[in-house]
Design a protein around this motif. Structure first.
Motif, short mmCIF file in Angstrom:
data_model
loop_
_atom_site.label_atom_id
_atom_site.label_comp_id
_atom_site.label_asym_id
_atom_site.label_seq_id
_atom_site.Cartn_x
_atom_site.Cartn_y
_atom_site.Cartn_z
N VAL A 165 -27.60 108.34 70.68
CA VAL A 165 -28.55 108.02 71.64
C VAL A 165 -28.04 108.76 72.73
N ALA A 166 -27.12 108.24 73.40
CA ALA A 166 -27.15 108.56 74.28
C ALA A 166 -27.12 110.21 75.22
N LEU A 167 -25.70 110.30 74.17
CA LEU A 167 -25.77 111.68 74.34
C LEU A 167 -27.31 113.04 74.45
N PHE A 168 -27.75 113.23 73.33
CA PHE A 168 -28.93 113.68 72.48
C PHE A 168 -30.22 112.75 73.28
N GLY A 169 -30.53 111.97 72.95
CA GLY A 169 -31.52 111.22 74.03
C GLY A 169 -32.62 111.00 72.64
N TYR A 170 -32.34 111.64 71.39
CA TYR A 170 -32.98 110.77 70.66
C TYR A 170 -33.09 109.32 70.01
N ALA A 171 -33.80 108.40 69.82
CA ALA A 171 -33.58 106.56 69.16
C ALA A 171 -32.91 107.03 68.09
N LEU A 229 -32.26 119.76 65.13
CA LEU A 229 -32.65 118.73 65.90
C LEU A 229 -31.85 119.02 67.25
N ILE A 230 -30.38 119.05 67.56
CA ILE A 230 -29.68 119.75 68.14
C ILE A 230 -29.14 120.87 69.13
N ILE A 231 -29.47 121.65 67.88
CA ILE A 231 -28.21 122.60 67.61
C ILE A 231 -29.43 123.86 68.29
N PRO A 232 -29.35 124.73 69.74
CA PRO A 232 -30.00 125.62 70.20
C PRO A 232 -30.72 126.31 68.69
N PRO A 233 -32.24 126.86 69.12
CA PRO A 233 -32.34 128.13 68.03
C PRO A 233 -31.24 129.48 68.40
N TRP A 250 -25.76 127.30 60.61
CA TRP A 250 -26.18 126.70 58.93
C TRP A 250 -25.09 127.93 57.79
N ARG A 251 -24.78 128.93 58.35
CA ARG A 251 -23.88 130.25 57.48
C ARG A 251 -22.21 129.19 57.30
N SER A 252 -21.77 128.74 58.66
CA SER A 252 -20.63 127.84 58.30
C SER A 252 -20.68 126.52 57.75
N PHE A 253 -21.62 126.38 58.05
CA PHE A 253 -22.16 124.15 57.51
C PHE A 253 -22.37 125.01 55.60
N GLU A 254 -22.39 126.12 54.92
CA GLU A 254 -23.19 125.58 53.45
C GLU A 254 -21.68 126.59 53.28
N LYS A 255 -21.07 126.99 54.09
CA LYS A 255 -19.74 127.84 53.56
C LYS A 255 -18.75 126.91 53.31
N THR A 269 -13.72 122.02 69.04
CA THR A 269 -14.62 123.37 69.46
C THR A 269 -15.25 123.12 70.43
N LEU A 270 -15.53 123.71 71.64
CA LEU A 270 -16.84 123.85 72.80
C LEU A 270 -18.04 124.23 71.92
N THR A 271 -19.18 123.51 72.45
CA THR A 271 -20.12 124.99 71.55
C THR A 271 -21.40 124.22 72.80
N ARG A 272 -22.68 124.42 71.99
CA ARG A 272 -23.58 124.11 73.09
C ARG A 272 -24.55 123.08 72.21
N ALA A 273 -25.57 122.12 72.92
CA ALA A 273 -26.11 121.30 72.40
C ALA A 273 -27.51 121.23 73.02
N THR A 274 -28.68 120.82 72.24
CA THR A 274 -30.02 120.90 73.13
C THR A 274 -30.24 119.43 73.24
N HIS A 275 -30.52 118.54 74.44
CA HIS A 275 -30.93 117.30 74.95
C HIS A 275 -32.59 117.01 74.45
N LYS A 276 -32.92 116.32 74.10
CA LYS A 276 -33.80 115.68 73.44
C LYS A 276 -35.25 116.36 74.79
N ASP A 277 -34.71 116.31 75.77
CA ASP A 277 -35.84 116.92 76.93
C ASP A 277 -35.71 118.37 77.61
N GLY A 278 -34.75 118.37 76.52
CA GLY A 278 -35.24 120.24 76.59
C GLY A 278 -33.49 120.87 77.26
N ARG A 279 -32.45 120.00 77.65
CA ARG A 279 -31.20 120.88 78.85
C ARG A 279 -30.40 121.42 77.82
N GLN A 280 -29.40 122.07 78.02
CA GLN A 280 -28.77 122.24 77.54
C GLN A 280 -27.57 121.73 77.68
#
Length: 188
Positions: free
Chosen positions: A59-65, A76-80, A87-92, A106-117
């Protein structure tokens, strides 16, 4: 009288400790407490990538209750721009029964509820049932945005400093050459 009061306090403390011990023996309750209070975000998604568990730190990290995130896709949290690869990696991983990273962060990107990367450091694991079947995937995430941005700024400053130093060397070299053409000065 004082002794009697302390005896009552001692009994109530012992009663509290006993009830806590009883609760801690119930591993489900203890596990819920641990997951809810851990400092890192914990996200569990089923085999289809639907969020089933979302702790307080998520909740604190991504902003979604929790109520907003539960039942939603991990999109919801994966940048487009990263979704297809995710999804390819997940399914594999779900099909093979193993992740590519084997628990390494691993270092990756995520999207916060307010749109911040955000930059997040994540570890992933598959959750298996007692028969070895994949139930879903769990991710543990930590916000490292400030550190990554600080490193990028420092690298940029180093690049600018080295460019400035290089330009100063070119100027110095040009000044030491009495035949320097002023139109080309700085390009030698």
């Amino acid at each position: 009288m004082t002794l009697m009061c302390c005896a009552r306090i001692d009994r109530s403390i012992i009663g509290l400790l006993n009830s806590t011990d009883d609760i801690m023996e119930d591993s489900t309750v203890a596990g819920d407490w641990i997951l809810d209070q851990i400092a890192d975000a914990v996200i569990f998604a089923d085999r289809l990538g639907t969020i089933v568990r979302w702790n307080r730190s998520a909740v604190a990290l991504f902003g979604y209750a929790g109520a907003e995130a539960m039942g939603q896709s991990l999109d919801l949290i994966i940048p487009p721009r990263l979704r297809d690869a995710h999804w390819r990696s997940f399914e594999k991983a779900v099909t093979a029964g193993a992740t590519r990273l084997n628990g390494r962060a691993t270092l990756t990107r995520a999207t916060h509820k307010d749109g911040r990367q955000l930059y997040v450091e994540m570890t992933f694991a598959l959750v298996l049932d007692p028969h070895g079947g994949v139930c879903g995937s769990v991710a543990v995430a930590r916000n490292v945005t400030a550190g990554v941005e600080s490193e990028k700024s420092a690298a940029l400053r180093r690049d600018v400093d080295s460019l400035s130093f290089g330009a100063a060397l070119v100027r110095l070299k040009s000044r030491s050459n009495p035949h320097a053409d002023s139109a080309n000065e700085g390009y030698r």
